[in-house]
Design a protein around this motif. Structure first.
Motif, short mmCIF file in Angstrom:
data_model
loop_
_atom_site.label_atom_id
_atom_site.label_comp_id
_atom_site.label_asym_id
_atom_site.label_seq_id
_atom_site.Cartn_x
_atom_site.Cartn_y
_atom_site.Cartn_z
N ALA A 27 64.62 14.07 15.09
CA ALA A 27 64.00 15.22 15.77
C ALA A 27 64.78 15.13 16.95
O ALA A 27 65.51 16.39 17.49
N GLU A 28 65.63 14.30 17.41
CA GLU A 28 66.49 14.23 18.74
C GLU A 28 67.74 14.80 18.35
O GLU A 28 68.42 15.61 19.03
N GLY A 29 68.20 14.40 17.10
CA GLY A 29 69.54 15.04 16.56
C GLY A 29 69.54 16.22 15.92
O GLY A 29 70.45 17.08 16.06
N ILE A 30 68.46 16.79 15.23
CA ILE A 30 68.27 18.06 14.55
C ILE A 30 67.64 19.09 15.31
O ILE A 30 68.23 20.39 15.32
N ALA A 31 66.79 18.93 16.38
CA ALA A 31 66.15 19.94 16.94
C ALA A 31 67.17 21.03 17.56
O ALA A 31 66.84 22.05 18.03
N GLY A 32 68.31 20.38 18.04
CA GLY A 32 69.03 21.21 18.85
C GLY A 32 70.25 21.55 18.08
O GLY A 32 71.37 21.73 18.75
N THR B 5 69.34 22.79 8.44
CA THR B 5 68.16 23.90 9.13
C THR B 5 66.68 23.42 8.45
O THR B 5 65.83 23.57 8.79
N LYS B 6 66.74 22.97 7.06
CA LYS B 6 65.60 22.49 6.47
C LYS B 6 64.86 21.53 7.27
O LYS B 6 63.66 21.52 7.15
N ILE B 7 65.76 20.50 7.61
CA ILE B 7 65.14 19.32 8.27
C ILE B 7 64.55 19.81 9.47
O ILE B 7 63.52 19.27 9.97
N ALA B 8 65.15 20.79 10.17
CA ALA B 8 64.67 21.22 11.53
C ALA B 8 63.11 21.81 11.32
O ALA B 8 62.17 21.76 12.13
N GLU C 88 56.29 19.00 12.19
CA GLU C 88 55.94 17.49 12.60
C GLU C 88 55.49 17.74 14.20
O GLU C 88 54.36 17.10 14.77
N ALA C 89 55.96 18.60 14.91
CA ALA C 89 55.72 18.67 16.29
C ALA C 89 54.40 18.92 16.53
O ALA C 89 53.57 18.84 17.59
N VAL C 90 53.84 19.78 15.68
CA VAL C 90 52.46 20.24 15.80
C VAL C 90 51.35 19.21 15.89
O VAL C 90 50.34 19.30 16.42
N GLY D 88 62.79 31.99 13.57
CA GLY D 88 62.30 32.84 12.82
C GLY D 88 63.22 32.85 11.70
O GLY D 88 62.59 33.06 10.28
N PHE D 89 64.46 33.21 12.08
CA PHE D 89 65.28 33.40 10.63
C PHE D 89 65.41 32.03 9.75
O PHE D 89 65.48 32.29 8.73
N VAL D 90 65.56 30.97 10.60
CA VAL D 90 65.51 29.53 9.84
C VAL D 90 64.24 29.61 8.78
O VAL D 90 64.35 29.04 7.74
N ALA D 91 63.02 29.98 9.42
CA ALA D 91 62.07 29.95 8.79
C ALA D 91 62.03 30.84 7.47
O ALA D 91 61.68 30.47 6.23
#
Length: 220
Positions: A81-86, A127-130, A136-138, A190-193
């Protein structure tokens, strides 16, 4: 008489100075090897369907070696999460350094191109991992805290761009740059989703955004 090799004392024990020590670079490389193996698993299967046994097999390392760096799957998920979210942060450095500032639609195009280029293979799509991280943040307050920190950091970047867009006349003089920043962050994720859910292409997405943001050409 036989030569006695010198021994060196540290604060924990005696050890032979001739015994090779594992370098920090080696330890960092091993840790990254495990992390990237976990990312491949997460990209294919998601967090919940991935087991530590999957990570052992993917990394080619023993359970003991993996647990030395990551004591549990939860540790792997947090580090991911720390590495991918940004994933988009690096894209802003060039945009903020340019003068004149690129238009909003051009800025978004370059950010999204940067994001899509992080797809290195079918097995490792960051981007899929993001998407898995955001999902998971939910349910996980700790992951949500990590995502919130990163989201605030990216929103700060968008706000800096929005300030320059306003100064350049691309936004109304009374535009709230923080509100614009949050909207742009939403457009980005939104684009990633949609890319993963319905296969939306980047050109269609950007054309739609440009149609919304560029002033209309008035016919005479």
């Amino acid at each position: 008489m036989p030569t006695t090799r010198p021994r060196v004392k540290n604060d924990r024990s005696f050890y032979d100075e001739f015994v090779p020590r594992v370098s920090e670079a080696h330890l960092a490389a091993r840790r990254q090897q495990i992390l990237e193996a976990a990312w491949r698993c997460f990209s294919r299967q998601g967090f919940h369907a991935t087991s530590m046994q999957d990570v052992f097999a993917e990394s080619g390392m023993s359970a003991g070696a993996v647990y030395r760096y990551f004591p549990s799957k939860a540790d792997l998920v947090r580090t991911t999460a720390e590495g991918i979210a940004g994933i988009a942060e690096d894209a802003f450095q060039e945009l903020l350094a340019e003068d004149p500032v690129p238009r909003p639609d051009e800025s978004l195009r370059r950010v999204l191109l940067h994001v899509t280029q992080l797809t290195t293979s079918h097995e490792l799509d960051r981007t899929k991992i993001a998407l898995h991280v955001w999902s998971e943040a939910v349910r996980d307050p700790e992951i949500r805290g990590i995502v919130t920190i990163v989201a605030d950091r990216i929103a700060d970047r968008w706000a800096q761009l929005a300030q320059r867009w306003r100064d350049a006349g691309y936004l109304p003089a009374d535009a709230d740059t923080r509100q614009v920043a949050r909207t742009m962050y939403g457009v980005m994720i939104g684009f990633v989703a949609q890319r993963h859910m319905i296969g939306l292409g980047i050109d269609d997405y950007l054309d739609g955004f440009a149609a919304l943001t560029r002033p209309p050409v008035l016919s005479r």
